[in-house]
Write a protein that holds these residues in place. Sequence first.
Motif, mmCIF file in Angstrom:
data_model
loop_
_atom_site.group_PDB
_atom_site.id
_atom_site.type_symbol
_atom_site.label_atom_id
_atom_site.label_comp_id
_atom_site.label_asym_id
_atom_site.label_seq_id
_atom_site.Cartn_x
_atom_site.Cartn_y
_atom_site.Cartn_z
ATOM 1 N N LEU A 153 13.962 2.276 -9.152
ATOM 2 C CA LEU A 153 13.095 1.638 -8.167
ATOM 3 C C LEU A 153 11.820 2.361 -8.758
ATOM 4 O O LEU A 153 11.500 3.723 -8.865
ATOM 5 N N ASN A 154 10.563 1.566 -9.055
ATOM 6 C CA ASN A 154 9.248 1.905 -9.251
ATOM 7 C C ASN A 154 8.338 1.052 -8.447
ATOM 8 O O ASN A 154 8.128 -0.042 -8.493
ATOM 9 N N VAL A 155 7.589 1.908 -7.706
ATOM 10 C CA VAL A 155 6.643 1.382 -6.786
ATOM 11 C C VAL A 155 5.194 2.006 -7.353
ATOM 12 O O VAL A 155 5.117 3.146 -7.508
ATOM 13 N N THR A 156 4.374 0.942 -7.766
ATOM 14 C CA THR A 156 2.998 1.189 -7.885
ATOM 15 C C THR A 156 2.074 0.506 -6.957
ATOM 16 O O THR A 156 2.562 0.070 -5.853
ATOM 17 N N LEU A 157 0.878 0.806 -7.077
ATOM 18 C CA LEU A 157 -0.235 0.195 -5.860
ATOM 19 C C LEU A 157 -0.155 -1.101 -5.758
ATOM 20 O O LEU A 157 -0.444 -1.690 -4.621
ATOM 21 N N GLY A 163 0.924 -1.337 0.138
ATOM 22 C CA GLY A 163 0.008 0.020 0.009
ATOM 23 C C GLY A 163 0.893 1.181 -0.034
ATOM 24 O O GLY A 163 0.243 2.095 0.126
ATOM 25 N N HIS A 164 2.087 1.130 0.056
ATOM 26 C CA HIS A 164 3.117 2.347 -0.308
ATOM 27 C C HIS A 164 2.513 3.120 -1.350
ATOM 28 O O HIS A 164 2.132 2.784 -2.361
ATOM 29 N N ALA A 165 2.755 4.524 -1.228
ATOM 30 C CA ALA A 165 2.390 5.460 -2.249
ATOM 31 C C ALA A 165 3.314 4.942 -3.475
ATOM 32 O O ALA A 165 4.405 5.035 -3.334
ATOM 33 N N PRO A 166 2.805 5.501 -4.709
ATOM 34 C CA PRO A 166 3.553 5.500 -5.824
ATOM 35 C C PRO A 166 4.851 6.097 -5.534
ATOM 36 O O PRO A 166 4.853 7.334 -5.055
ATOM 37 N N LEU A 167 5.990 5.660 -6.079
ATOM 38 C CA LEU A 167 7.208 6.300 -6.133
ATOM 39 C C LEU A 167 8.100 5.861 -7.087
ATOM 40 O O LEU A 167 8.169 4.860 -7.325
ATOM 41 N N ILE A 168 9.352 7.002 -7.665
ATOM 42 C CA ILE A 168 10.090 6.329 -8.556
ATOM 43 C C ILE A 168 11.380 6.828 -7.906
ATOM 44 O O ILE A 168 11.574 8.182 -7.437
#
Length: 133
Positions: free
Chosen positions: A68-72, A37-42
Amino acid sequence: MGVFKLEIITPKGVYLETEVESLTIKLTSGYRTILKGHAPLIGAIGYDEMHTVKGNVTNRYAVHGGVLNVTLDKVMLLVNGIENEKDIDLARAEAARDRAKERLESKDPSLDVKRATLALNKALARINTVNGK
């Protein structure tokens, strides 16, 4: 705590696809811990140890730069290189660190400083991974 999908890709292809509860990694802006559930982040990945946790199992890796690419629903790492702690020879990493430091301290005008710095960063990432830092 929930799990999320982690995908790690190197220039050679997919290194790892798994589910984890957390990922802790050093970005160029500092350390981040990613949970479900981390917020999207690059972010740009530095050279250092990263670790994943699922249940009571922690896996450590030496990471050698990337993105690093964080999506939902997942986290994707596009990395220049990665090594599992189990594959790292600590004595060899320490020797590489010492060689790189000697080269950088020599101030030899023919030295490729960028290459020597990269070798030092990779060696330190390996050492930090084995030592659990």
